[in-house]
Motif scaffolding. Structure first.
Motif, PDB file in Angstrom:
ATOM      1  N   ARG A 159      -5.481  -6.417   2.542  1.00 51.91           N
ATOM      2  CA  ARG A 159      -4.907  -5.407   3.444  1.00 51.91           C
ATOM      3  C   ARG A 159      -3.726  -6.068   4.145  1.00 51.91           C
ATOM      4  O   ARG A 159      -3.911  -6.826   5.092  1.00 51.91           O
TER       5      ARG A 159
ATOM      6  N   HIS B  74       0.823  -1.221   0.000  1.00 49.81           N
ATOM      7  CA  HIS B  74       0.000   0.000   0.000  1.00 49.81           C
ATOM      8  C   HIS B  74       0.854   1.267   0.000  1.00 49.81           C
ATOM      9  O   HIS B  74       0.324   2.360   0.153  1.00 49.81           O
TER      10      HIS B  74
ATOM     11  N   ARG C 292      -9.624  -1.348   6.842  1.00 50.03           N
ATOM     12  CA  ARG C 292      -9.527  -0.270   5.852  1.00 50.03           C
ATOM     13  C   ARG C 292      -8.475   0.768   6.265  1.00 50.03           C
ATOM     14  O   ARG C 292      -8.067   1.600   5.479  1.00 50.03           O
TER      15      ARG C 292
END
Ligand SMILES: Cc1cc2nc3c(=O)[nH]c(=O)nc-3n(C[C@H](O)[C@H](O)[C@H](O)COP(=O)(O)OP(=O)(O)OC[C@H]3O[C@@H](n4cnc5c(N)ncnc54)[C@H](O)[C@@H]3O)c2cc1C
Length: 436
Positions: free
Chosen positions: A326, A215, A262
């Motif tokens: 994630r 990410h 998230r």
């Protein structure tokens, strides 16, 4: 029955007994006892493997009482140690003699025998994994006999990375080198630049590794060169890493990310901004190679052809994006020189080791499964001390000497007393009626 688990607590077993022999004679008596009672017997070192390689429902033997230095040859830079010695203690003993291991992995809590049995490695195109420094082994076979294997004996290449399957190693002789200081230069590069410059960076530094935090678009490069400068390591920074950051802060961040997935991308970006910064320091090699113990997490790591390094990192990034995962941990790319140990993941080929790591979360299993599928496609061989699922047929196709290794194991352990679920899955179930 005692219950036993590994460091990561992802594998648990209920051994009939956990035993710590005080000398080789006691160990031989244990092997004889296991044979007579048709009990399985397995050694466990520091239980720092993520795989179930050291699990046993029979006798679980630990060599923590066999941890002495037996001989030091200053002229040839060789040290003979008892197999249960931890790498941290070995490093201290070597430093006291002006010597050091030429390379180490990122922690030193493992036993020497456990580290070499799984092909534990550091990161350099110029050095093999730790087993390549083994010049002699003494082990107790499944028949209870003592076998001394020295240089020139083909069985040394066969048994160095022994997976705990061929016997209980009681002594190891290591080729070491002079003590040395390392200068570390760490800096962040954008993902695409890190991939473009990878070959150049791997060739530039004696030791080099890459961390990518999912990410983020950043890869942290850690390059190391030998140095004659005095150490400028900060004891306070190491203490902070060990006792505050890795013990409370990072576990807290992992916990938060597992509760609110998230948030993981933002948390990763924050960590990258704080940690992936340029810095230089100098210190003794063993301190520079190693890190504070990380928070608990799971790992799968595969040895790929070195030429697949760029594809491996790209593939992991695509996996995270495409499956909308994630992933809350750094991903680590390291390099290992080819060797001739039959069961070494670097057998016969220049290797990069791609580790996919993840803390407990909903994304963890899909990520590790996806990473394994990717590493398989890239021609990978599993790291024995990490999580993987392969069949014996797959292992036989990946490692050209695997069938020879199995033959030797059956010869040295005809009653299959060292067998466990891991060895059945990796080496195949013995055809002879065996203890379990
Ligand atoms: C936080 C962390 C960081 C790590 N970093 C790295 C790294 O940088 N590089 C890397 O490659 N790996 C790394 N590992 C993996 C680790 O080095 C290996 O799993 C290693 O095998 C663990 O050593 P151990 O003493 O705990 O062995 P165990 O996990 O206890 O045992 C491993 C195998 O060795 C066998 N064994 C142990 N003692 C003997 C003996 N006397 N005779 C015969 N067989 C024996 C056992 O039966 C078992 O098959 C890391 C693991 C952790 C938890």
């Amino acid at each position: 029955m005692p219950s036993f688990s590994n460091w990561a607590r992802n594998h648990r077993c209920q051994p009939a007994e956990i035993v710590q022999p005080a000398d080789e004679a006691e160990l031989i008596a244990l092997v004889q006892r296991a044979r007579a009672a048709s009990l399985s017997i397995r050694v466990v070192g520091a239980a720092h493997s993520w795989s179930d390689i050291a699990m046993s429902d029979g006798l679980l033997v630990n060599l923590d009482k066999l941890k002495g230095v037996l001989e030091f040859d200053a002229e040839r830079d060789r040290i003979r140690v008892q197999a249960g010695i931890r790498l941290s203690d070995l490093n201290r003993e070597l430093a006291a003699r002006g010597r050091a291991m030429p390379i180490l992995g990122s922690i030193v809590s493992q036993s020497v025998a456990g580290a070499i049995a799984t092909g534990t490695h550091g990161s350099s195109r110029l050095y093999g994994n730790l087993s390549t420094f083994v010049v002699a082994l003494r082990l107790v076979t499944g028949c209870g006999e003592v076998l001394v294997i020295e240089e020139g004996d083909e069985r040394l290449a066969a048994l160095r990375v022994g997976l705990g399957a061929a016997g209980i190693v009681t002594e190891v002789t290591l080729q070491v080198g002079p003590a040395f200081q390392l200068h570390e230069h760490k800096f962040a590069l954008p993902f695409s630049q890190a991939l473009e410059r990878m070959q150049e960076l791997v060739d530039t530094y004696e030791y080099v590794k890459f961390w990518w935090l999912p990410h983020t678009d950043l890869v942290e490069v850690f390059g190391y060169e030998r140095s004659t400068q005095a150490s400028n390591l900060s004891r306070a920074a190491r203490w902070l890493d060990e006792h505050v950051l890795n013990r409370f802060v990072f576990p807290g961040v992992l916990w938060l990310g597992s509760r609110i997935p998230r948030w993981v991308p933002a948390l990763n970006r924050l960590i990258a901004r704080l940690v992936f910064v340029e810095a230089r320091r100098v210190g003794p090699s063993d301190e520079m190679f190693t890190l504070a113990m990380p928070p608990r997490h799971l790992e799968t790591e595969w040895a790929l052809p070195r030429t697949a390094a760029v594809a491996a990192l790209r593939g992991l990034r695509a996996l995270v994006r495409e499956q909308r995962l994630r992933v809350n941990f750094v991903q680590e790319l390291r390099f290992v020189q080819a060797d001739d140990s039959w069961m070494s993941p670097a057998y016969g080929r220049e290797t990069c080791q791609m580790g996919a790591y993840c803390g407990a979360s909903r994304s963890m299993q899909p990520y590790l499964d996806g990473a394994q599928a990717l590493f398989r496609e890239l021609g990978g061989r599993p790291h024995w001390g990490k999580e993987f699922d392969t069949t014996p047929a797959e292992i036989a196709s990946l490692l050209p000497r695997a069938a020879d290794f199995v033959r030797l194991v059956r010869e040295l352990d005809p009653q299959n007393i060292f067998r466990n679920a891991f060895s059945d899955r990796v080496l195949g179930r013995p055809t002879e009626p065996a203890s379990s």
